[in-house]
Design a protein around this motif. Structure first.
Motif, PDB file in Angstrom:
ATOM      1  N   ALA A 150     -18.386  36.924  83.588  1.00 42.43           N
ATOM      2  CA  ALA A 150     -19.310  35.781  83.633  1.00 42.43           C
ATOM      3  C   ALA A 150     -19.255  34.977  82.332  1.00 42.43           C
ATOM      4  N   GLU A 151     -19.137  35.671  81.209  1.00 46.26           N
ATOM      5  CA  GLU A 151     -19.058  34.972  79.922  1.00 46.26           C
ATOM      6  C   GLU A 151     -17.745  34.208  79.776  1.00 46.26           C
ATOM      7  N   TYR A 152     -16.638  34.789  80.257  1.00 42.84           N
ATOM      8  CA  TYR A 152     -15.368  34.055  80.250  1.00 42.84           C
ATOM      9  C   TYR A 152     -15.497  32.796  81.096  1.00 42.84           C
ATOM     10  N   GLN A 153     -16.096  32.938  82.255  1.00 42.55           N
ATOM     11  CA  GLN A 153     -16.248  31.792  83.158  1.00 42.55           C
ATOM     12  C   GLN A 153     -17.103  30.707  82.523  1.00 42.55           C
ATOM     13  N   GLN A 154     -18.121  31.116  81.777  1.00 39.96           N
ATOM     14  CA  GLN A 154     -18.961  30.154  81.070  1.00 39.96           C
ATOM     15  C   GLN A 154     -18.147  29.337  80.072  1.00 39.96           C
ATOM     16  N   LEU A 155     -17.291  30.004  79.307  1.00 41.35           N
ATOM     17  CA  LEU A 155     -16.442  29.299  78.347  1.00 41.35           C
ATOM     18  C   LEU A 155     -15.496  28.340  79.060  1.00 41.35           C
ATOM     19  N   ILE A 156     -14.882  28.815  80.134  1.00 36.46           N
ATOM     20  CA  ILE A 156     -13.958  27.972  80.902  1.00 36.46           C
ATOM     21  C   ILE A 156     -14.686  26.753  81.458  1.00 36.46           C
ATOM     22  N   ASP A 157     -15.872  26.964  82.004  1.00 36.51           N
ATOM     23  CA  ASP A 157     -16.648  25.844  82.558  1.00 36.51           C
ATOM     24  C   ASP A 157     -16.979  24.820  81.478  1.00 36.51           C
ATOM     25  N   ASN A 196       4.452  35.394  84.898  1.00 33.16           N
ATOM     26  CA  ASN A 196       3.038  35.348  85.270  1.00 33.16           C
ATOM     27  C   ASN A 196       2.555  36.730  85.708  1.00 33.16           C
ATOM     28  N   ASN A 197       2.910  37.736  84.916  1.00 31.90           N
ATOM     29  CA  ASN A 197       2.715  39.123  85.310  1.00 31.90           C
ATOM     30  C   ASN A 197       1.353  39.684  84.871  1.00 31.90           C
ATOM     31  N   GLU A 198       1.173  40.954  85.122  1.00 31.04           N
ATOM     32  CA  GLU A 198      -0.086  41.637  84.801  1.00 31.04           C
ATOM     33  C   GLU A 198      -0.359  41.641  83.296  1.00 31.04           C
ATOM     34  N   THR A 199       0.671  41.736  82.486  1.00 27.95           N
ATOM     35  CA  THR A 199       0.494  41.699  81.037  1.00 27.95           C
ATOM     36  C   THR A 199      -0.171  40.394  80.619  1.00 27.95           C
ATOM     37  N   LEU A 200       0.304  39.285  81.173  1.00 22.79           N
ATOM     38  CA  LEU A 200      -0.285  37.982  80.888  1.00 22.79           C
ATOM     39  C   LEU A 200      -1.745  37.954  81.325  1.00 22.79           C
ATOM     40  N   LYS A 201      -2.007  38.441  82.519  1.00 21.12           N
ATOM     41  CA  LYS A 201      -3.369  38.412  83.061  1.00 21.12           C
ATOM     42  C   LYS A 201      -4.313  39.331  82.292  1.00 21.12           C
ATOM     43  N   ASN A 202      -3.779  40.346  81.637  1.00 17.18           N
ATOM     44  CA  ASN A 202      -4.613  41.208  80.795  1.00 17.18           C
ATOM     45  C   ASN A 202      -4.957  40.542  79.463  1.00 17.18           C
ATOM     46  N   LEU A 203      -4.135  39.578  79.036  1.00 16.90           N
ATOM     47  CA  LEU A 203      -4.345  38.891  77.764  1.00 16.90           C
ATOM     48  C   LEU A 203      -5.162  37.613  77.871  1.00 16.90           C
ATOM     49  N   PHE A 234      -4.732  28.307  79.173  1.00 18.25           N
ATOM     50  CA  PHE A 234      -5.276  29.660  79.296  1.00 18.25           C
ATOM     51  C   PHE A 234      -6.407  29.853  78.289  1.00 18.25           C
ATOM     52  N   LEU A 235      -7.368  30.689  78.659  1.00 18.45           N
ATOM     53  CA  LEU A 235      -8.388  31.169  77.740  1.00 18.45           C
ATOM     54  C   LEU A 235      -8.021  32.594  77.360  1.00 18.45           C
ATOM     55  N   PHE A 236      -7.990  32.880  76.065  1.00 14.87           N
ATOM     56  CA  PHE A 236      -7.724  34.247  75.617  1.00 14.87           C
ATOM     57  C   PHE A 236      -8.892  35.141  75.992  1.00 14.87           C
ATOM     58  N   LYS A 237      -8.595  36.354  76.409  1.00 18.57           N
ATOM     59  CA  LYS A 237      -9.666  37.313  76.659  1.00 18.57           C
ATOM     60  C   LYS A 237     -10.250  37.816  75.341  1.00 18.57           C
ATOM     61  N   GLU A 238      -9.432  37.976  74.315  1.00 21.40           N
ATOM     62  CA  GLU A 238      -9.928  38.358  72.997  1.00 21.40           C
ATOM     63  C   GLU A 238     -10.555  37.105  72.384  1.00 21.40           C
ATOM     64  N   GLN A 239     -11.863  37.134  72.176  1.00 22.03           N
ATOM     65  CA  GLN A 239     -12.595  35.930  71.786  1.00 22.03           C
ATOM     66  C   GLN A 239     -13.236  36.018  70.403  1.00 22.03           C
ATOM     67  N   LYS A 295     -11.383  42.608  68.617  1.00 21.95           N
ATOM     68  CA  LYS A 295     -12.772  42.836  68.239  1.00 21.95           C
ATOM     69  C   LYS A 295     -13.774  42.358  69.278  1.00 21.95           C
ATOM     70  N   THR A 296     -13.497  41.238  69.954  1.00 23.08           N
ATOM     71  CA  THR A 296     -14.508  40.609  70.787  1.00 23.08           C
ATOM     72  C   THR A 296     -13.987  40.363  72.197  1.00 23.08           C
ATOM     73  N   PHE A 297     -14.557  41.095  73.131  1.00 22.15           N
ATOM     74  CA  PHE A 297     -14.242  40.907  74.549  1.00 22.15           C
ATOM     75  C   PHE A 297     -15.542  40.610  75.287  1.00 22.15           C
ATOM     76  N   LEU A 298     -15.436  39.852  76.352  1.00 23.67           N
ATOM     77  CA  LEU A 298     -16.610  39.367  77.067  1.00 23.67           C
ATOM     78  C   LEU A 298     -16.632  39.876  78.499  1.00 23.67           C
ATOM     79  N   SER A 299     -17.722  39.602  79.169  1.00 24.49           N
ATOM     80  CA  SER A 299     -17.814  39.894  80.599  1.00 24.49           C
ATOM     81  C   SER A 299     -17.125  38.781  81.372  1.00 24.49           C
TER      82      SER A 299
END
Length: 141
Positions: A128-135, A13-20, A33-38, A122-126
């Motif tokens: 707030a946008e990640y949180q919107q997807l998770i919600d 559960n390291n920083e590499t995971l949290k970056n992805l 998990f939600l991928f950061k690359e969207q 190609k696609t990274f979000l803010s």
């Protein structure tokens, strides 16, 4: 290839995971998990809690619980984002910890009709946008 839990992305559960990706749910026997690359809007991953290398290593009850977790997330993704199809990927060539990639595919979207890319970059979000997807996903879980 069998990986060492001490070097496993999901076990540590390291920083590499949290970056992805962003963990958003603890399920029966796994984590979602939600991928950061969207590039595939709503793309998620479900990782088994224990360090097992393959689905066939689980007992029937463990396997059924894990697949119920995968289905719970994909049903929520389907309701939240209405993709044409959700592609499943269980690749563990270099990281042998049981996990499923869940990539929503959209008509006229990236790689529709073909295999999804692991990390198109190609696609990274803010945040707030990640949180919107998770919600949106959690609304249907």
């Amino acid at each position: 290839m069998y990986s060492d839990p001490k070097e496993c992305l999901y076990c540590q559960n390291n920083e590499t995971l949290k970056n992805l990706m962003i963990e958003f749910a603890q399920l029966r026997v796994s984590r979602a998990f939600l991928f950061k690359e969207q590039s595939y809007r709503g793309r998620c991953l479900v990782a088994y809690n224990g360090h097992v290398n393959d689905l066939n290593e689980l007992s029937d009850d463990e396997r059924n619980a894990f697949m119920a977790d995968v289905c719970q997330v994909t049903r929520a993704m389907q309701k939240a984002f209405n993709p044409e199809k959700i592609n499943y990927g269980a690749y563990s060539d270099k990281l042998s910890h049981l996990h499923f990639h869940l990539a929503p595919k959209y008509v006229d979207g990236l790689d529709y009709g073909g295999t999804f890319q692991m990390n198109p970059q190609k696609t990274f979000l803010s945040d707030a946008e990640y949180q919107q997807l998770i919600d949106e996903i959690k609304k249907y879980m």
